[in-house]
Write a protein that holds these residues in place. Sequence first.
Motif, mmCIF file in Angstrom:
data_model
loop_
_atom_site.group_PDB
_atom_site.id
_atom_site.type_symbol
_atom_site.label_atom_id
_atom_site.label_comp_id
_atom_site.label_asym_id
_atom_site.label_seq_id
_atom_site.Cartn_x
_atom_site.Cartn_y
_atom_site.Cartn_z
ATOM 1 N N PHE A 22 34.701 123.958 71.457
ATOM 2 C CA PHE A 22 34.965 122.890 72.402
ATOM 3 C C PHE A 22 35.752 121.794 71.693
ATOM 4 N N ARG A 23 36.998 121.622 72.096
ATOM 5 C CA ARG A 23 37.826 120.568 71.497
ATOM 6 C C ARG A 23 37.205 119.201 71.756
ATOM 7 N N GLY B 227 38.314 124.633 72.712
ATOM 8 C CA GLY B 227 38.775 124.543 71.339
ATOM 9 C C GLY B 227 39.495 125.792 70.902
ATOM 10 N N PRO B 228 39.937 125.868 69.649
ATOM 11 C CA PRO B 228 40.735 127.009 69.173
ATOM 12 C C PRO B 228 39.959 128.317 69.149
ATOM 13 N N ASP B 229 38.629 128.248 69.060
ATOM 14 C CA ASP B 229 37.838 129.485 68.974
ATOM 15 C C ASP B 229 37.319 129.949 70.328
ATOM 16 N N ALA B 230 37.682 129.266 71.394
ATOM 17 C CA ALA B 230 37.157 129.606 72.722
ATOM 18 C C ALA B 230 37.726 130.932 73.203
ATOM 19 N N PRO C 258 28.837 128.983 78.344
ATOM 20 C CA PRO C 258 28.373 129.647 77.119
ATOM 21 C C PRO C 258 28.647 128.807 75.872
ATOM 22 N N GLY C 259 27.609 128.623 75.060
ATOM 23 C CA GLY C 259 27.746 127.871 73.820
ATOM 24 C C GLY C 259 27.552 126.376 73.949
ATOM 25 N N LEU C 260 27.455 125.871 75.186
ATOM 26 C CA LEU C 260 27.308 124.434 75.393
ATOM 27 C C LEU C 260 25.852 124.099 75.709
#
Length: 223
Positions: free
Chosen positions: A110-111, A220-223, A19-21
Amino acid sequence: MGTLLPLPRALAHFRPRVPGLGFAVASVHEGPPPAVRAAERELAEGMEPYRRADFLIGRSALHRALRAAGLNAGAVLFDGPRPRLPAGIAASISHSDGVAVAVAGPAGRFRSVGVDLELTELPAAAAHLVLAGPEAGLLRGPAGPRAAGERLRVLYSAKEAAFKALSPVLGPELRGLRDLRLQPWADGYLAHAEQRPGLRVPVSVRRLPQGVLCWAVLAGPDA
């Protein structure tokens, strides 16, 4: 190149479903890459023909992946071997045998990410360039140089994807593929740098009709 005909369908089927990638493909068989910015074309004019083709299809795949993730970017040039990505974007590009793939997503989610496509065979004799120490056991399987070469191609691709995901985080501490260690996991491997065993990235592996596709994602921090 007739052997590449089923490849677009295989890549569409085995693409990352994260999701999101965003994920996208571009190929020299399409003709002039459509999703390329003017500054990217200008930069490519000074390159050798083979490098120019790889650069342009790579950027075309990247811009398509950005759109698939709901993002947009201007010209993406480069710093050394890496694309110079805009702030707030995590992305990775790979090309092999006239085909490019890219993944992209928001950096908050995504970091870092890494993708690798390998369509050419690797000789089993090249294992010492890729594997270190106990990793040689990962090559065990059916006998024969062709089978061993295929297993090595998978391991090489997995390490390439992991290297692209970990190198932005570890910097010069990560020097090359032999610094990475792979451990079988789920549908691929867990990868970590020998110097930093606590930081592990999952690598997904998909075997294609004539190659392998791998990707690695650090949340990443929002995952």
